[in-house]
Scaffold this motif. Structure first.
Motif, short mmCIF file in Angstrom:
data_model
loop_
_atom_site.label_atom_id
_atom_site.label_comp_id
_atom_site.label_asym_id
_atom_site.label_seq_id
_atom_site.Cartn_x
_atom_site.Cartn_y
_atom_site.Cartn_z
N LYS A 151 15.93 -2.04 38.52
CA LYS A 151 14.75 -2.18 39.39
C LYS A 151 14.55 -3.62 39.86
O LYS A 151 13.68 -3.88 40.68
N CYS A 211 12.33 3.22 42.34
CA CYS A 211 10.98 2.74 42.57
C CYS A 211 10.77 1.41 41.87
O CYS A 211 11.30 1.19 40.77
N LEU A 228 12.41 10.19 37.52
CA LEU A 228 13.60 9.52 38.07
C LEU A 228 14.46 8.90 36.96
O LEU A 228 15.65 8.67 37.15
N MET A 259 7.98 0.34 40.68
CA MET A 259 7.02 0.49 39.59
C MET A 259 7.71 1.21 38.42
O MET A 259 8.88 1.55 38.54
N ASP A 260 7.01 1.44 37.32
CA ASP A 260 7.75 1.92 36.14
C ASP A 260 6.86 2.80 35.25
O ASP A 260 6.52 2.41 34.12
N CYS A 261 6.53 3.99 35.72
CA CYS A 261 5.70 4.89 34.90
C CYS A 261 6.53 5.44 33.74
O CYS A 261 7.70 5.81 33.94
N THR A 287 11.31 8.07 45.44
CA THR A 287 10.81 6.70 45.51
C THR A 287 9.32 6.78 45.74
O THR A 287 8.77 7.87 45.91
N ASP A 288 8.65 5.64 45.75
CA ASP A 288 7.24 5.62 46.15
C ASP A 288 7.22 5.34 47.65
O ASP A 288 7.95 4.48 48.14
N TYR A 339 6.46 8.26 32.32
CA TYR A 339 6.83 9.68 32.44
C TYR A 339 7.71 9.95 33.66
O TYR A 339 8.01 11.10 33.95
N CYS A 340 8.09 8.91 34.40
CA CYS A 340 8.77 9.11 35.69
C CYS A 340 10.05 9.92 35.53
O CYS A 340 10.95 9.56 34.77
N LYS A 396 1.46 5.25 44.52
CA LYS A 396 0.56 4.78 43.46
C LYS A 396 0.26 3.31 43.70
O LYS A 396 -0.16 2.60 42.80
S1 SF4 Z 1 8.42 7.03 41.49
FE1 SF4 Z 1 6.27 7.47 41.01
S2 SF4 Z 1 6.30 8.14 38.86
FE2 SF4 Z 1 8.24 7.05 39.25
S3 SF4 Z 1 7.83 4.92 38.67
FE3 SF4 Z 1 7.44 5.10 40.87
S4 SF4 Z 1 5.24 5.49 41.00
FE4 SF4 Z 1 5.84 5.93 38.90
#
Ligand code: SF4
Length: 360
Positions: A52, A88, A97, A90-92, A140-141, A94-95, A172
């Motif tokens: 990332k 993406c 991906l 960001m780094d959720c 992706t976001d 539960y993602c 998000k």
């Molecule tokens: S794709 Fe969505 S769920 Fe996955 S890290 Fe990015 S914002 Fe979070």
């Protein structure tokens, strides 16, 4: 929201003439840039988190548009996805991906946006009697990288001219500056995945706060966009009812529900493989502790009676504020639909039509 800045930009030769390249250079002049002949040599070493940090730019060689694969045995909403980027910033925790892109985790943006629009044009022209919903946020976001790549500025005017489509930009983030000042002509829905701030703090790393998401939604509504909200994934924990009820109230206190195109509900779902990755990457997350049961599509979800209870409560709280806003369940069975709403769409087309029919 703390803006993500890549440590390096790697560009495959052939993308230097693109608008995305120009936007990237203008927005991130301080980030080192490397030109390579073949982007696959820069795809990272397979470490999902490390991947990332480098932003790759290359032409997309396959098709951009595909039908959302949905999930076996679940009601599908007849949605198309267009992949302008992969992974993406960001780094959720539960993602999905983390599992879906495990073999190819590079954070990549595709430079040939003109090919993407030509492909979309072809599809929309070929089926003039069909009304499409197309989203860009599957792998992706939709907006997190927009301040650097200016993708929305390129595609919103194109989709705004089409008679038979709604483009959904799902995020998000609060990166909406590039959308303001464009005229979406009722053809673009900007939507947010929503969770209480407690869940954002513990499991949605690097994303915008609840307050920032709400402020961004308000700005988009004022700029003429339709809105969407996805309560997905809903998380069950002690006190979840108070948090989610307040979340619903805050949304409707901030935006006009009559400008909302759709709301969706979906609970946390994981595969055994994703759980393993989460355990390695986010050992302290509490999302691994709740009880879940395997479903026909191979995913683990909360026990059905609990899911139904969560959806029913949300449905009630939403209906109190927004009597006719469209609500659907994401990746749930007909059985659950019937228990929550008293009916289930007979087919995916019916649900798709319901979601796009707001009085054209
Ligand atoms: S794709 Fe969505 S769920 Fe996955 S890290 Fe990015 S914002 Fe979070």
């Amino acid at each position: 929201m703390k803006n993500f800045v890549p440590e390096e930009i790697v560009v495959e030769r052939g993308s230097e003439g693109s608008l995305i390249y120009r936007n990237l250079r203008l927005a991130l002049p301080q980030v080192p840039l490397r030109l390579v002949e073949d982007i696959s040599t820069a795809n990272g070493n397979g470490d999902f988190g490390a991947a990332k940090k480098t932003l790759l730019l290359a032409r997309h060689k396959g098709e951009f548009l595909k039908k959302c694969p949905g999930s076996e045995g679940q009601v599908c909403c007849n949605y198309y996805v267009v992949n302008f980027a992969s992974n993406c910033s960001m780094d959720c925790s539960y993602c999905y991906l983390q599992e879906y892109l495990a073999q190819n985790p590079a954070l990549k943006v595709f430079s040939n946006v003109d090919d993407l629009m030509a492909e979309a044009d072809n599809l929309l022209t070929k089926h003039p009697r069909f009304f499409f919903r197309i989203g860009t946020g599957e792998i992706t976001d939709s907006l997190a990288l927009d301040p650097y790549i200016g993708f929305a500025r390129e595609v919103v005017p194109f989709f705004a001219q089409q008679p038979n489509v709604l483009l959904e930009l799902k995020t998000k983030s609060d990166c909406v500056d590039g959308l303001l000042g464009l005229d979406p002509r009722e053809r673009v829905v900007v939507s947010w995945s929503m969770n209480p701030q407690r869940v954002i703090d513990t499991d949605e790393h690097g994303t915008a706060s609840l307050e920032e998401r709400l402020r961004a939604a308000r700005r988009c509504q004022e700029a003429g966009y339709r809105l969407g909200f996805h309560f997905d994934p809903m998380i069950e924990y002690p006190g979840w009812e108070d948090d989610y009820r307040r979340l619903v109230e805050e949304i409707f206190a901030t935006v006009d529900w009559r400008r909302i195109s759709w709301l969706s509900l979906g609970v946390l779902r994981q595969t055994p493989g994703l759980k393993r990755t989460m355990r390695e990457r986010f050992p302290r997350t509490e999302l691994l502790t709740g009880e879940q049961v395997p479903c026909p599509d191979g995913k683990l979800r909360y026990f059905q009676p609990l899911r139904v209870e969560m959806y029913r409560k949300m449905f009630r709280w939403i209906r109190r504020q927004a009597p006719t806003v469209k609500i659907y369940l994401c990746m749930e069975s007909k059985e659950v639909w019937e228990q929550v709403f008293g009916y289930a769409p007979s087919c995916e087309k019916e649900l798709g039509n319901q979601l796009t029919n707001f009085g054209f």
